[in-house]
Design a protein around this motif. Structure first.
Motif, PDB file in Angstrom:
ATOM      1  N   GLN A  40       3.569  -0.770  -5.272  1.00  0.00           N
ATOM      2  CA  GLN A  40       3.126  -0.501  -6.633  1.00  0.00           C
ATOM      3  C   GLN A  40       4.239   0.130  -7.462  1.00  0.00           C
ATOM      4  N   ILE A  94      -0.936  -7.215  -7.806  1.00  0.00           N
ATOM      5  CA  ILE A  94      -1.054  -6.830  -6.395  1.00  0.00           C
ATOM      6  C   ILE A  94      -2.391  -7.275  -5.823  1.00  0.00           C
ATOM      7  N   ASP A 117      -1.129  -3.683 -11.003  1.00  0.00           N
ATOM      8  CA  ASP A 117      -2.287  -3.617 -10.104  1.00  0.00           C
ATOM      9  C   ASP A 117      -3.012  -4.953 -10.007  1.00  0.00           C
ATOM     10  N   GLU A 151      -7.074   8.017 -10.767  1.00  0.00           N
ATOM     11  CA  GLU A 151      -6.342   8.883  -9.858  1.00  0.00           C
ATOM     12  C   GLU A 151      -6.777  10.329 -10.048  1.00  0.00           C
ATOM     13  N   MET A 181       0.806  -1.217   0.000  1.00  0.00           N
ATOM     14  CA  MET A 181       0.000   0.000   0.000  1.00  0.00           C
ATOM     15  C   MET A 181       0.847   1.279   0.000  1.00  0.00           C
ATOM     16  N   LEU A 188      -4.371   1.836  -3.846  1.00  0.00           N
ATOM     17  CA  LEU A 188      -3.885   1.912  -5.231  1.00  0.00           C
ATOM     18  C   LEU A 188      -4.639   2.956  -6.051  1.00  0.00           C
ATOM     19  N   LYS A 189      -5.738   3.492  -5.482  1.00  0.00           N
ATOM     20  CA  LYS A 189      -6.623   4.406  -6.203  1.00  0.00           C
ATOM     21  C   LYS A 189      -7.132   3.772  -7.495  1.00  0.00           C
ATOM     22  N   ASN A 190      -7.590   2.528  -7.369  1.00  0.00           N
ATOM     23  CA  ASN A 190      -8.058   1.782  -8.535  1.00  0.00           C
ATOM     24  C   ASN A 190      -9.209   0.870  -8.133  1.00  0.00           C
TER      25      ASN A 190
END
Length: 383
Positions: A174, A327, A324, A193, A170, A347-349
């Motif tokens: 990434q 992860i 991503d 993002e 976190m 990850l803002k995803n």
């Protein structure tokens, strides 16, 4: 009693502080509210201020928080777009499973002289827990009649090392993986993002937003109650799995209804419950208990988790899977599906949430069978 109420209030309202700090402070913004809550939980859990009786509240609070978070986060997701990601996600999780079987087998031969006669059981437990989560760890330990001290050492080490592993992914994970793997390509033309609504709570109390949001929360409570009926039918371990499966399924099902999917800020509200979940989980990581239990187990678990991640990345590089997806499927296997939204938030995803939860559920279903199979295969090699 007053101390328990005070800490429950802390769990419920510290996320407001974390969100504020992430918005107003540049360093905290880089860490994100999820990591701030995780660090805060670790600190309060290891400085000796938590009352012992709080343990009776932590597990139910974890279940409630994650059970409300999952449907709220699913409501805003266009699940039909997951078909674009399904192939890569399933392949990545398959590689994760291959990696943990290989690493658990290697670990058996490396550590069996230190751990002893039940190392084969540990190898099977690690395959199960790092394919589908803690539920599988307990199930396999029970099925193999593992020594309780050994199980306690493995479980405690897993909690501590998994905490470090999650913090790594976190924060800097990434960026490191992007040096070796391609970046995730979102379905939208604009990056998540840059989506101002992704991590912003601005305007959440406006009537046009708040009233429909309360309706969505009420629906998630109803879903939670329906999932909770499983505890009236099955034993606790099985009921937990069934409840999460039911809650996830219903959350996904309701996301197909445009009127529900278009309610603003359901993702943000779900993320708030994830922050509560983070605080509770991280406050349960007892480092002192680990040191007094079995230091070699800490080494064994660290080797298993991080070598598995390394092998997963190597295999993903061969198959050109993005960072991503690697992860999120790694988290689904190494930890469990309930932690997927937390990592996706870091990850803002949010596109990878469905991938992580679905592959993690597959791991829940398959992990126990795989773990027991590997354990009995390795048993033939003796000590």
């Amino acid at each position: 009693m007053m101390a328990i109420i005070a800490f429950i209030m802390f769990y419920l309202f510290f996320p407001v502080v974390a969100i504020y700090l992430a918005r107003k402070n540049s360093l905290c913004n880089k860490l994100g509210a999820v990591v701030i809550c995780y660090i805060a939980g670790i600190v309060i859990g290891n400085i000796g201020i938590l009352p012992v009786s709080l343990a009776t509240v932590q597990n139910p609070l974890m279940l409630i928080a994650i059970s409300l978070a999952l449907p709220l986060m699913f409501f805003s997701t266009d699940v039909r777009r997951w078909s674009r990601l399904a192939g890569k996600s399933l392949l990545s999780f398959g590689l994760q499973t291959v990696a943990i079987i290989m690493v658990a087998t290697l670990g058996f031969f490396i550590f069996r002289d230190w751990v002893g006669a039940e190392t084969w059981k540990l190898a099977g437990m690690f395959v199960g827990v790092y394919t589908g989560g803690t539920v599988n760890l307990g199930a396999i330990a029970t099925a193999l009649r593992t020594d309780q001290t050994l199980y306690l050492a493995a479980h405690t080490s897993d909690v501590v090392v998994s905490t470090i592993y999650l913090l790594f992914l976190m924060t800097i994970g990434q960026r490191i993986l992007l040096k070796f793997l391609p970046a995730f390509q979102p379905a939208e033309t604009a990056s998540l993002e840059k989506d101002p609504d992704f991590d912003s709570y601005a305007g959440i109390f406006e009537k046009k937003t708040f009233v429909p949001l309360l309706g969505a929360l009420g629906l998630s409570v109803l879903i939670f109650i329906m999932g909770g009926l499983s505890f009236l039918i099955w034993k606790e371990d099985i009921a937990f799995v069934v409840a999460i499966l039911a809650i996830s399924t219903l959350g996904i099902a309701f996301s197909f209804i445009p009127a529900i999917r278009n309610i603003r800020m359901t993702y943000q509200m779900g993320n708030y419950f994830i922050l509560i979940f983070c605080l509770v989980v991280s406050s349960m990581a007892d480092f002192n208990r680990l040191v007094s239990t079995a230091p070699i187990m800490l080494v064994y678990v660290t080797f298993t988790i991080f070598v598995c991640l390394l092998l997963h990345v190597v295999l993903a590089k061969i198959f050109t899977i993005d960072a991503d997806t690697v992860i999120i499927t790694s988290v689904a296997g190494i930890c469990s599906p309930p932690l997927v939204p937390m990592v996706a938030s870091a990850l803002k995803n949010k596109e990878v949430i469905v991938s992580g939860v679905i592959t993690g559920i597959i791991g829940w279903v398959a992990g126990t069978y795989l773990g027991i199979t590997v354990a009995y295969i390795l048993r033939g090699f003796g000590i």
